[in-house]
Design an enzyme around this catalytic site. Structure first.
Site, PDB file in Angstrom:
ATOM      1  N   LYS A  43       5.758  -7.640  -4.197  1.00  0.00           N
ATOM      2  CA  LYS A  43       5.690  -8.376  -5.469  1.00  0.00           C
ATOM      3  C   LYS A  43       4.970  -9.712  -5.250  1.00  0.00           C
ATOM      4  CE  LYS A  43       6.696  -9.928  -9.569  1.00  0.00           C
ATOM      5  NZ  LYS A  43       5.970  -9.389 -10.728  1.00  0.00           N
ATOM      6  N   ASN A  67       4.161  -4.938 -19.925  1.00  0.00           N
ATOM      7  CA  ASN A  67       5.114  -5.851 -19.301  1.00  0.00           C
ATOM      8  C   ASN A  67       4.648  -7.284 -19.454  1.00  0.00           C
ATOM      9  OD1 ASN A  67       4.577  -7.388 -16.556  1.00  0.00           O
ATOM     10  ND2 ASN A  67       3.335  -5.520 -16.485  1.00  0.00           N
ATOM     11  N   ILE A  69       6.379  -9.814 -17.335  1.00  0.00           N
ATOM     12  CA  ILE A  69       7.342 -10.343 -16.354  1.00  0.00           C
ATOM     13  C   ILE A  69       7.070 -11.825 -16.073  1.00  0.00           C
ATOM     14  CG2 ILE A  69       8.304 -10.076 -14.008  1.00  0.00           C
ATOM     15  CD1 ILE A  69       8.747  -7.535 -15.656  1.00  0.00           C
ATOM     16  N   GLY A  70       5.803 -12.192 -15.968  1.00  0.00           N
ATOM     17  CA  GLY A  70       5.474 -13.606 -15.740  1.00  0.00           C
ATOM     18  C   GLY A  70       5.678 -14.053 -14.302  1.00  0.00           C
ATOM     19  N   CYS A 128      -3.445 -11.763 -13.223  1.00  0.00           N
ATOM     20  CA  CYS A 128      -2.207 -11.516 -13.981  1.00  0.00           C
ATOM     21  C   CYS A 128      -2.354 -12.041 -15.406  1.00  0.00           C
ATOM     22  CB  CYS A 128      -1.019 -12.194 -13.306  1.00  0.00           C
ATOM     23  SG  CYS A 128       0.503 -11.925 -14.220  1.00  0.00           S
ATOM     24  N   ASN A 188      -5.843  -4.651 -12.490  1.00  0.00           N
ATOM     25  CA  ASN A 188      -4.540  -5.161 -12.908  1.00  0.00           C
ATOM     26  C   ASN A 188      -4.307  -4.667 -14.348  1.00  0.00           C
ATOM     27  OD1 ASN A 188      -2.143  -6.725 -13.122  1.00  0.00           O
ATOM     28  ND2 ASN A 188      -3.020  -8.252 -11.733  1.00  0.00           N
ATOM     29  N   GLY A 234      -2.779   3.912 -13.636  1.00  0.00           N
ATOM     30  CA  GLY A 234      -2.350   5.186 -14.221  1.00  0.00           C
ATOM     31  C   GLY A 234      -2.356   6.359 -13.270  1.00  0.00           C
TER      32      GLY A 234
HETATM   33  C1  LIG Z   1       6.419  -4.256 -14.367  1.00  0.00           C
HETATM   34  C2  LIG Z   1       5.117  -4.559 -13.695  1.00  0.00           C
HETATM   35  C3  LIG Z   1       5.018  -5.678 -12.879  1.00  0.00           C
HETATM   36  C4  LIG Z   1       3.814  -5.984 -12.234  1.00  0.00           C
HETATM   37  N1  LIG Z   1       3.748  -7.076 -11.416  1.00  0.00           N
HETATM   38  C5  LIG Z   1       2.607  -7.334 -10.718  1.00  0.00           C
HETATM   39  C6  LIG Z   1       2.556  -8.370  -9.769  1.00  0.00           C
HETATM   40  O1  LIG Z   1       3.527  -9.084  -9.502  1.00  0.00           O
HETATM   41  N2  LIG Z   1       1.372  -8.583  -9.134  1.00  0.00           N
HETATM   42  C7  LIG Z   1       0.256  -7.817  -9.352  1.00  0.00           C
HETATM   43  O2  LIG Z   1      -0.781  -8.045  -8.724  1.00  0.00           O
HETATM   44  N3  LIG Z   1       0.292  -6.785 -10.237  1.00  0.00           N
HETATM   45  C8  LIG Z   1       1.427  -6.530 -10.906  1.00  0.00           C
HETATM   46  N4  LIG Z   1       1.477  -5.470 -11.774  1.00  0.00           N
HETATM   47  C9  LIG Z   1       0.261  -4.664 -11.995  1.00  0.00           C
HETATM   48  C10 LIG Z   1       0.254  -3.404 -11.121  1.00  0.00           C
HETATM   49  O3  LIG Z   1       0.279  -3.712  -9.746  1.00  0.00           O
HETATM   50  C11 LIG Z   1      -0.983  -2.530 -11.440  1.00  0.00           C
HETATM   51  O4  LIG Z   1      -2.154  -3.239 -11.111  1.00  0.00           O
HETATM   52  C12 LIG Z   1      -1.064  -2.124 -12.901  1.00  0.00           C
HETATM   53  O5  LIG Z   1       0.212  -1.854 -13.421  1.00  0.00           O
HETATM   54  C13 LIG Z   1      -1.962  -0.903 -13.124  1.00  0.00           C
HETATM   55  O6  LIG Z   1      -1.526   0.218 -12.371  1.00  0.00           O
HETATM   56  P1  LIG Z   1      -0.541   1.358 -12.980  1.00  0.00           P
HETATM   57  O7  LIG Z   1      -1.139   1.828 -14.255  1.00  0.00           O
HETATM   58  O8  LIG Z   1      -0.459   2.395 -11.913  1.00  0.00           O
HETATM   59  O9  LIG Z   1       0.782   0.673 -13.213  1.00  0.00           O
HETATM   60  C14 LIG Z   1       2.678  -5.156 -12.427  1.00  0.00           C
HETATM   61  C15 LIG Z   1       2.779  -4.040 -13.251  1.00  0.00           C
HETATM   62  C16 LIG Z   1       3.980  -3.719 -13.867  1.00  0.00           C
HETATM   63  C17 LIG Z   1       4.055  -2.490 -14.737  1.00  0.00           C
END
Ligand SMILES: Cc1cc2nc3c(=O)[nH]c(=O)nc-3n(C[C@H](O)[C@H](O)[C@H](O)COP(=O)(O)O)c2cc1C
Length: 276
Positions: A43, A67, A69-70, A128, A188, A234
């Site tokens: 994270k 999301n 989350i911040g 982010c 991201n 995805g």
């Molecule tokens: C709940 C949540 C929290 C995330 N927190 C972070 C984070 O702390 N740092 C970051 O670089 N990406 C964060 N991401 C982005 C993911 O790492 C990823 O880049 C993004 O969700 C796209 O991939 P996916 O479609 O497989 O989820 C977060 C995504 C989700 C859904």
């Protein structure tokens, strides 16, 4: 399966877990055989702890989640005294630490603190959408400057994570490369809006619905860079992962998929073993 090289990191397979969807790794130890993963991206951490945004912070959709989350995290100090030693104690899988900062100089400060640590690499989260201020990776000059600052402070392999929310992702990726990045990872989450009880909530969209955006962005950068591209967005199964490799990615990260079924990365690794 052959080893994959990203900077100086040697991965036993090309499947990692994406930052923010796998905690600090330790929370998932009973759900997933951590030793089987290509790498664990923790994270995102910042210099000081952050509480993140008020609840509710995740909104489920039929095809993904939004999301906001911040960047809630324990801060670099507690990460190093508590989370990292525990994770290193339970797995030999490479650990890549995701970092962010409220200003450019904070990225360098966190990277400097991490430089002495036994980690495999750093992923700079400059993309982010859920924090105040603008997304650094929307601007090629800011991208260049922050990567350059961090590069000066660390010998660790440096991955720069990009946002899809730009007109020309290639010029941003090239800025990261020329400033010294060893790899770029993308995408991201996609900036999005959700209606909740009459209120507007801004967040980042992830999951299956962004896969084709991610594929396109990877395709737009991969052939023009000398450094490797890590695909995210995805990915839910081995067929998805293979689509990312065909678009030019050398490795992939599973994000939202971990919330649906924490075994997805392992199933993809098994699938790749039988398809290569
Ligand atoms: C709940 C949540 C929290 C995330 N927190 C972070 C984070 O702390 N740092 C970051 O670089 N990406 C964060 N991401 C982005 C993911 O790492 C990823 O880049 C993004 O969700 C796209 O991939 P996916 O479609 O497989 O989820 C977060 C995504 C989700 C859904």
């Amino acid at each position: 399966m052959n080893f994959i090289k990203i900077g100086s990191i040697k991965l036993k397979n090309p499947v990692m877990v994406a930052s923010g969807t796998f905690g600090y790794g330790i929370e998932c130890k009973d759900l997933v055989d951590l030793d089987k993963l290509g790498a664990i991206i923790t994270k995102t951490i910042t210099l000081k702890p952050r509480l993140g945004n008020p609840q509710p912070r995740t909104f489920e959709l039929p095809y993904g989640i939004i999301n906001t989350i911040g960047l809630q995290n324990v801060g670099v100090e507690k990460f190093l005294s508590e989370k990292l030693p525990e994770l290193k104690g339970i797995t030999k899988t490479p650990v890549i630490v995701s970092i962010a900062g409220e200003k450019l100089s904070e990225y360098a400060e966190v990277a400097n603190i991490l430089d002495k640590e036994k980690i495999s690499g750093i992923e700079m989260n400059i993309s982010c959408p859920n924090v105040k201020g603008s997304i650094i990776s929307k601007c090629k000059t800011d991208t260049y400057n922050v990567v350059k600052l961090v590069r000066k402070k660390t010998k660790h392999t440096l991955i720069v994570k990009l946002s899809p929310d730009v007109t020309d992702i290639l010029e941003i990726a090239k800025s990261a490369e020329s400033a010294g990045a060893d790899a770029v990872s993308l995408i991201n989450t996609v900036p999005a809006l959700f209606h909740k009880n009459g209120n507007i909530v801004l967040g980042g969209l992830s999951g299956s619905c962004i896969k084709h955006i991610a594929l396109r962005k990877i395709y737009e950068v991969a052939k023009f860079l000398k450094i490797p591209v890590i695909g995210i967005g995805g990915i839910m199964n081995v067929e998805d992962a293979l689509e990312f490799f065909k678009a030019g990615a050398i490795a992939v990260q599973v994000g939202t998929g971990n919330f649906i079924d924490p075994q997805i990365p392992i199933k993809i690794i098994k699938g790749l073993n039988t398809s290569v």
